[in-house]
Design an enzyme around this catalytic site. Structure first.
Site, PDB file in Angstrom:
ATOM      1  N   HIS A 124      22.919  10.235 -40.962  1.00  0.00           N
ATOM      2  CA  HIS A 124      22.428  10.168 -39.588  1.00  0.00           C
ATOM      3  C   HIS A 124      23.336  10.354 -38.457  1.00  0.00           C
ATOM      4  O   HIS A 124      24.168   9.526 -38.329  1.00  0.00           O
ATOM      5  CB  HIS A 124      21.354   8.934 -39.546  1.00  0.00           C
ATOM      6  CG  HIS A 124      20.369   8.962 -40.429  1.00  0.00           C
ATOM      7  ND1 HIS A 124      19.168   9.607 -40.306  1.00  0.00           N
ATOM      8  CD2 HIS A 124      20.239   8.262 -41.535  1.00  0.00           C
ATOM      9  CE1 HIS A 124      18.469   9.122 -41.533  1.00  0.00           C
ATOM     10  NE2 HIS A 124      19.140   8.299 -42.124  1.00  0.00           N
ATOM     11  N   ARG A 145      22.315  11.123 -35.343  1.00  0.00           N
ATOM     12  CA  ARG A 145      21.444  10.844 -34.325  1.00  0.00           C
ATOM     13  C   ARG A 145      21.278  11.859 -33.124  1.00  0.00           C
ATOM     14  O   ARG A 145      20.341  11.735 -32.303  1.00  0.00           O
ATOM     15  CB  ARG A 145      22.173   9.572 -33.611  1.00  0.00           C
ATOM     16  CG  ARG A 145      22.274   8.494 -34.641  1.00  0.00           C
ATOM     17  CD  ARG A 145      20.896   8.055 -35.298  1.00  0.00           C
ATOM     18  NE  ARG A 145      20.836   6.915 -36.008  1.00  0.00           N
ATOM     19  CZ  ARG A 145      19.889   6.618 -36.493  1.00  0.00           C
ATOM     20  NH1 ARG A 145      18.964   7.412 -37.229  1.00  0.00           N
ATOM     21  NH2 ARG A 145      19.969   5.400 -37.472  1.00  0.00           N
ATOM     22  N   ASP A 174      23.892   7.191 -46.437  1.00  0.00           N
ATOM     23  CA  ASP A 174      22.616   6.806 -45.331  1.00  0.00           C
ATOM     24  C   ASP A 174      23.418   6.059 -44.243  1.00  0.00           C
ATOM     25  O   ASP A 174      22.808   5.048 -43.905  1.00  0.00           O
ATOM     26  CB  ASP A 174      21.516   5.928 -46.212  1.00  0.00           C
ATOM     27  CG  ASP A 174      20.116   5.848 -45.270  1.00  0.00           C
ATOM     28  OD1 ASP A 174      20.291   6.637 -44.377  1.00  0.00           O
ATOM     29  OD2 ASP A 174      19.696   4.832 -45.808  1.00  0.00           O
TER      30      ASP A 174
END
Length: 428
Positions: free
Chosen positions: A58, A60, A303
């Site tokens: 991620h 963002r 993750d």
């Protein structure tokens, strides 16, 4: 210099060899190679791996640059030995159109620290109601091949079937966040003895396992590829093992934190341990390690889920779910898999480079350390042990569950197509 000689490294943990990089390519691998005209990196005792590939990151950006940006996230990736990461779609706006995935792809190109392959959303806005522009994202400059609503489950079986049918046309894969939403309403942690004692809403294993069972059957019916994100329970392992025995085209990943940490840590009520899926039991952890070792679980994926301080430094119920992981992943894998004898370093290269690159179709990554291949490489001091200090992280966020914990291994150098992005543990 355009030539770099890595001298005396244990390639994939094997016998010491020299590796000569010329420009963007590995020119030669052998012993006693000439140092003439080359910058020499003394690597005696260290392990040389192909650059790591993370299928689940991620970053963002766009929308939550207070947590991470593509630049800071790829700097964290280089620090952890990664040369390629796949960026999840749960941004703001959601990466559900060609325009957004191309934006992320271009930001990755500009960073220079790590290749970034965007993952496209399966459904519009991650809402689970209507398929996103899968074909347009695949045909865009970003060339998207992996699609996921990660953070949310594609819970509607009809939508999931349609997605599997659609991506089959171009050899894509749907990466499922396996979480039946009606079984996890109000859930705060793993459902079990600890949740009962703490009075926190339980997150049952069956909420994950029921979706995996459904989706492997759908993949078999359609003849398509499905990938299971962050598998976390012993029951899920058995379902994937059964599906593979039937020849179903399923792959699965496990995170480093699910290989090491258990729900007992939640007794502290420290939100740093709040994650989706939740930390499970010791029995689950041992089953995940065995499954990664025997190949039932194909890969390790971080993750990596950065959050700003205010989203984690609060009461448990209000805290965001997720942990940063790019800069500690290899150390956790060494601790749980290599130092326990479950995997050798060639096995680590397989689970953290070769197979994730294959699943995500990451061109030029996950390649053998041999002449003629792209010089995407990671050098690791496996004898090192030290305490994790998030103050030194390259990531913009510090929400690590390992602060103060002693872990083995330290990435000393990372090369992206022959360009050093990390030298002696410091970003270039």
């Amino acid at each position: 210099m355009s030539k770099i000689l890595i001298r005396g490294a244990k390639v994939l943990g094997g016998e010491p060899q020299d590796v000569l990089i010329d420009g963007a390519t590995i020119a030669e691998v052998g012993t006693g190679l000439s140092t003439e005209g080359a910058e020499v990196v003394e690597a005696a005792g260290q392990v040389l791996l192909p650059g790591l590939v993370d299928l689940h990151t991620h970053l963002r950006e766009p929308g939550r640059e207070d947590s991470e940006t593509v630049l800071t996230g790829t700097r964290a990736a280089a620090s952890g030995g990664y040369t390629n990461v796949f960026a999840m779609a749960n941004t703001f706006p959601v990466a559900d159109t060609a325009g957004v995935v191309e934006q992320v792809w271009r930001l990755g190109k500009e960073s220079g620290y790590c290749d970034v392959q965007p993952i496209g959303a399966v459904t519009v806005g991650l809402e689970g109601a209507k398929l996103a522009e899968l074909g347009a994202m695949h045909e865009s400059a970003a060339g998207v091949t992996v699609f996921s609503d990660d953070g949310k489950c594609v819970h509607d079986a009809v939508i999931m079937r349609r997605a599997l049918e659609y991506v089959k046309a171009f050899g894509g894969v749907v990466a499922q966040h396996a979480q039946e939403p009606r079984l996890t309403e109000g859930a705060q942690m793993n459902e079990g003895v600890v949740s009962a004692e703490l009075g926190l809403g339980g997150w049952p294993a069956v909420a994950e396992e029921s979706i995996i069972a459904r989706d492997v059957l759908l993949a078999e019916h359609v003849g398509s590829r499905v990938h299971i994100c962050h598998l976390s329970t012993a029951g899920s392992v058995e379902i994937v093992r059964w599906a593979k025995s039937r020849g179903i085209d399923v792959t699965a990943e496990v995170t480093p934190h699910h290989l090491l940490l258990t729900d007992e840590l939640v007794r502290s009520y420290d939100p740093v341990y709040k994650v989706n899926p939740p930390l499970r039991t010791e029995r689950d952890v041992l089953a995940l390690r065995e499954a990664l070792a025997d190949g039932t679980i194909d890969i390790v994926a971080t993750d990596h889920a950065p959050h700003p301080h205010e989203d984690k430094d609060c009461e448990w119920a209000a805290a965001a779910m997720g942990m940063v992981g790019l800069e500690t992943a290899l150390s956790v894998v060494q601790e749980t898999m290599v130092d326990t004898g479950l995997l050798d370093w060639a096995g680590v290269a397989d689970r953290m480079s070769f197979k994730p690159a294959q699943i995500g179709q990451a061109t030029g990554h996950g390649r053998p350390v041999s002449a003629g291949e792209p010089a995407n490489l990671t050098l690791v001091d496996t004898a090192y042990r030290g305490r994790v200090d998030p103050a030194g992280f390259a990531s913009r966020s510090r929400n690590t569950p390992y602060e103060g914990r002693e872990l083995p291994g330290r990435v000393t150098h990372t090369w992206l197509r022959g360009k050093a992005t990390l030298v002696d543990g410091k970003l270039t």
